[in-house]
Scaffold this motif. Structure first.
Motif, PDB file in Angstrom:
ATOM      1  N   THR A  82       0.646  -3.084 -21.611  1.00 53.15           N
ATOM      2  CA  THR A  82      -0.839  -2.749 -21.489  1.00 53.15           C
ATOM      3  C   THR A  82      -1.561  -1.956 -20.571  1.00 53.15           C
ATOM      4  OG1 THR A  82      -0.621  -4.445 -19.722  1.00 53.15           O
ATOM      5  CG2 THR A  82      -1.228  -5.755 -21.767  1.00 53.15           C
ATOM      6  N   SER A 139       3.480   4.845 -27.131  1.00 48.46           N
ATOM      7  CA  SER A 139       2.514   4.820 -28.438  1.00 48.46           C
ATOM      8  C   SER A 139       1.741   3.629 -27.708  1.00 48.46           C
ATOM      9  CB  SER A 139       3.145   5.027 -28.977  1.00 48.46           C
ATOM     10  OG  SER A 139       4.436   4.062 -29.774  1.00 48.46           O
ATOM     11  N   GLY A 140       1.315   3.406 -28.553  1.00 54.49           N
ATOM     12  CA  GLY A 140       0.132   2.830 -28.462  1.00 54.49           C
ATOM     13  C   GLY A 140      -1.499   2.655 -27.470  1.00 54.49           C
ATOM     14  N   ASP A 141      -2.655   1.593 -27.237  1.00 53.83           N
ATOM     15  CA  ASP A 141      -3.819   2.213 -27.016  1.00 53.83           C
ATOM     16  C   ASP A 141      -3.828   0.906 -26.150  1.00 53.83           C
ATOM     17  OD1 ASP A 141      -6.074   2.303 -26.651  1.00 53.83           O
ATOM     18  OD2 ASP A 141      -7.326   1.365 -27.877  1.00 53.83           O
ATOM     19  N   HIS A 142      -3.380   1.270 -24.734  1.00 52.26           N
ATOM     20  CA  HIS A 142      -3.592   1.094 -23.312  1.00 52.26           C
ATOM     21  C   HIS A 142      -3.372   1.812 -22.200  1.00 52.26           C
ATOM     22  CE1 HIS A 142       0.966   2.339 -23.866  1.00 52.26           C
ATOM     23  NE2 HIS A 142       0.483   3.241 -22.342  1.00 52.26           N
ATOM     24  N   ARG A 143      -4.014   0.958 -21.030  1.00 55.92           N
ATOM     25  CA  ARG A 143      -4.637   2.134 -20.052  1.00 55.92           C
ATOM     26  C   ARG A 143      -2.839   3.167 -19.447  1.00 55.92           C
ATOM     27  NH1 ARG A 143      -8.303  -0.621 -14.594  1.00 55.92           N
ATOM     28  NH2 ARG A 143      -8.566   1.801 -14.194  1.00 55.92           N
ATOM     29  N   ARG A 144      -3.867   3.432 -19.050  1.00 50.48           N
ATOM     30  CA  ARG A 144      -3.171   5.316 -18.389  1.00 50.48           C
ATOM     31  C   ARG A 144      -4.185   5.387 -17.200  1.00 50.48           C
ATOM     32  NH1 ARG A 144      -2.077   5.245 -24.204  1.00 50.48           N
ATOM     33  NH2 ARG A 144      -0.852   5.424 -24.605  1.00 50.48           N
TER      34      ARG A 144
END
Length: 144
Positions: free
Chosen positions: A106, A121-126
Motif C-alpha cells: 500500500t 507495480s500496482g496503484d499504491h502511494r509512493r
C-alpha cells in the motif's frame, strides 16, 4: 475495522519465532540507503498491532541511527524488524510470514531512491525522500 487475526512466522533457520496480531494487513516498502544496504533491495514490512507482537530466540539488535534499530537472527542473519526508538514500534519483515500474510503493498517510502533495475507495480502511494522525511520529522503518521 477488519478481522483481527494472529499470524506466526520465523526466520530462515527457525531459531527465531515471531507471533503478531494483524487487522487489515498491509505491506510497506522502503528504498532508503540503509534498507537497501541491509537487505540487498527494499525492506518490506507488514503492518501489525504493536501490543500483540511476541518474538523469541537468538535476536540481535543493532542501533542503526539516533532514532532507529534493526533486529536480526543471531544464527542465520535473517532480518526481523526495523524499530523506532522514540516509541518502541517494530515494523516486522514481511518475509517472516508465509505469503506475507496475504497483505497487499500500500505504500513505498523513498520511492525516488528505488534503483532502476526494478519497480513495484500496482496503484499504491509512493512517497519521495523529501515527503518521507517530512512525514517522520513532523511527528505525523507517515503514509496517512
Amino acid at each position: 475495522m477488519g478481522d483481527r487475526q494472529k499470524i506466526d512466522g520465523q526466520c530462515l533457520c527457525g531459531a527465531v519465532q515471531i507471533a503478531a496480531v494483524i487487522d487489515a494487513p498491509t505491506l510497506v516498502a522502503c528504498h532508503c540507503g540503509m534498507c537497501q544496504r541491509q537487505n540487498g533491495g527494499p525492506y518490506i514490512s507488514i503492518m501489525t498491532e504493536q501490543a500483540g507482537t511476541e518474538a523469541s530466540g537468538p535476536i540481535k539488535v543493532f542501533k542503526s541511527s539516533d532514532w532507529a534499530e534493526r533486529a536480526f537472527c543471531g544464527t542465520c542473519g535473517s532480518t526481523l524488524w526495523y524499530g523506532t526508538l522514540h516509541d518502541g514500534a517494530r515494523y516486522l519483515s514481511s518475509g517472516l510470514f508465509p505469503d506475507a500474510a496475504g497483505a497487499p503493498l500500500t505504500l513505498e517510502y523513498f520511492s525516488d531512491n528505488c534503483p532502476q533495475g526494478y519497480a513495484f507495480s500496482g496503484d499504491h502511494r509512493r512517497m519521495t525522500e523529501a515527503e518521507t522525511i517530512a512525514a517522520f520529522t513532523e511527528g505525523g503518521e507517515p503514509g496517512a
